[in-house]
Design a protein around this motif. Structure first.
Motif, PDB file in Angstrom:
ATOM      1  N   UNK A 253       0.853  -1.170   0.000  1.00 40.37           N
ATOM      2  CA  UNK A 253       0.000   0.000   0.000  1.00 40.37           C
ATOM      3  C   UNK A 253       0.899   1.232   0.000  1.00 40.37           C
ATOM      4  N   UNK A 254       0.338   2.409  -0.133  1.00 42.10           N
ATOM      5  CA  UNK A 254       1.185   3.602  -0.091  1.00 42.10           C
ATOM      6  C   UNK A 254       1.928   3.777   1.238  1.00 42.10           C
ATOM      7  N   UNK A 255       1.456   3.103   2.289  1.00 49.58           N
ATOM      8  CA  UNK A 255       2.062   3.303   3.603  1.00 49.58           C
ATOM      9  C   UNK A 255       2.592   2.036   4.266  1.00 49.58           C
ATOM     10  N   UNK A 256       2.447   0.873   3.632  1.00 47.33           N
ATOM     11  CA  UNK A 256       2.947  -0.379   4.202  1.00 47.33           C
ATOM     12  C   UNK A 256       3.457  -1.312   3.117  1.00 47.33           C
ATOM     13  N   UNK A 257       4.541  -2.010   3.422  1.00 44.83           N
ATOM     14  CA  UNK A 257       4.994  -3.130   2.609  1.00 44.83           C
ATOM     15  C   UNK A 257       4.637  -4.376   3.404  1.00 44.83           C
ATOM     16  N   UNK A 258       3.840  -5.256   2.825  1.00 43.56           N
ATOM     17  CA  UNK A 258       3.381  -6.450   3.518  1.00 43.56           C
ATOM     18  C   UNK A 258       3.909  -7.665   2.762  1.00 43.56           C
ATOM     19  N   UNK A 259       4.559  -8.561   3.482  1.00 39.66           N
ATOM     20  CA  UNK A 259       5.170  -9.746   2.880  1.00 39.66           C
ATOM     21  C   UNK A 259       4.366 -10.981   3.260  1.00 39.66           C
ATOM     22  N   UNK A 260       4.091 -11.816   2.252  1.00 40.63           N
ATOM     23  CA  UNK A 260       3.398 -13.079   2.458  1.00 40.63           C
ATOM     24  C   UNK A 260       4.246 -14.212   1.900  1.00 40.63           C
ATOM     25  N   UNK A 261       4.265 -15.333   2.570  1.00 43.85           N
ATOM     26  CA  UNK A 261       4.897 -16.553   2.066  1.00 43.85           C
ATOM     27  C   UNK A 261       3.870 -17.663   2.219  1.00 43.85           C
ATOM     28  N   UNK A 262       3.568 -18.341   1.128  1.00 41.63           N
ATOM     29  CA  UNK A 262       2.567 -19.412   1.121  1.00 41.63           C
ATOM     30  C   UNK A 262       1.242 -18.948   1.717  1.00 41.63           C
ATOM     31  N   UNK A 263       0.842 -17.720   1.384  1.00 40.71           N
ATOM     32  CA  UNK A 263      -0.430 -17.196   1.826  1.00 40.71           C
ATOM     33  C   UNK A 263      -0.476 -16.705   3.259  1.00 40.71           C
ATOM     34  N   UNK A 264       0.641 -16.795   3.964  1.00 44.48           N
ATOM     35  CA  UNK A 264       0.683 -16.352   5.352  1.00 44.48           C
ATOM     36  C   UNK A 264       1.519 -15.071   5.461  1.00 44.48           C
ATOM     37  N   UNK A 265       0.978 -14.099   6.157  1.00 37.70           N
ATOM     38  CA  UNK A 265       1.704 -12.846   6.336  1.00 37.70           C
ATOM     39  C   UNK A 265       2.930 -13.095   7.201  1.00 37.70           C
TER      40      UNK A 265
END
Length: 68
Positions: free
Chosen positions: A1-13
């Motif tokens: 998002x403009x204010x967060x980088x969110x990382x997921x691996x195998x569908x899990x944050x």
């Protein structure tokens, strides 16, 4: 998002980095949130900070998805 980088691996944050967190630690959030980025997948290990722990390995990637 403009204010967060969110990382997921195998569908899990697995990680979140907020613009405010970067700024609070004296970093430049523009470099992470406003500039173009590339995705780099790497299984490298070792180096000065980690010691000599080179291991043979393999990475299998089914897909990579990014969103804006």
């Amino acid at each position: 998002t403009p204010n967060e980088l969110i990382q997921f691996v195998d569908g899990k944050q697995t990680g979140v980095l907020a613009r405010g967190d970067v700024q609070a630690h004296g970093g430049n959030p523009s470099a992470l949130f406003d500039d173009p980025m590339i995705v780099r997948l790497d299984i490298g290990s070792g180096g000065e900070w980690a010691g000599s722990n080179q291991q043979p390995g393999e990475m299998r990637v089914a897909y990579v998805r990014t969103s804006k």
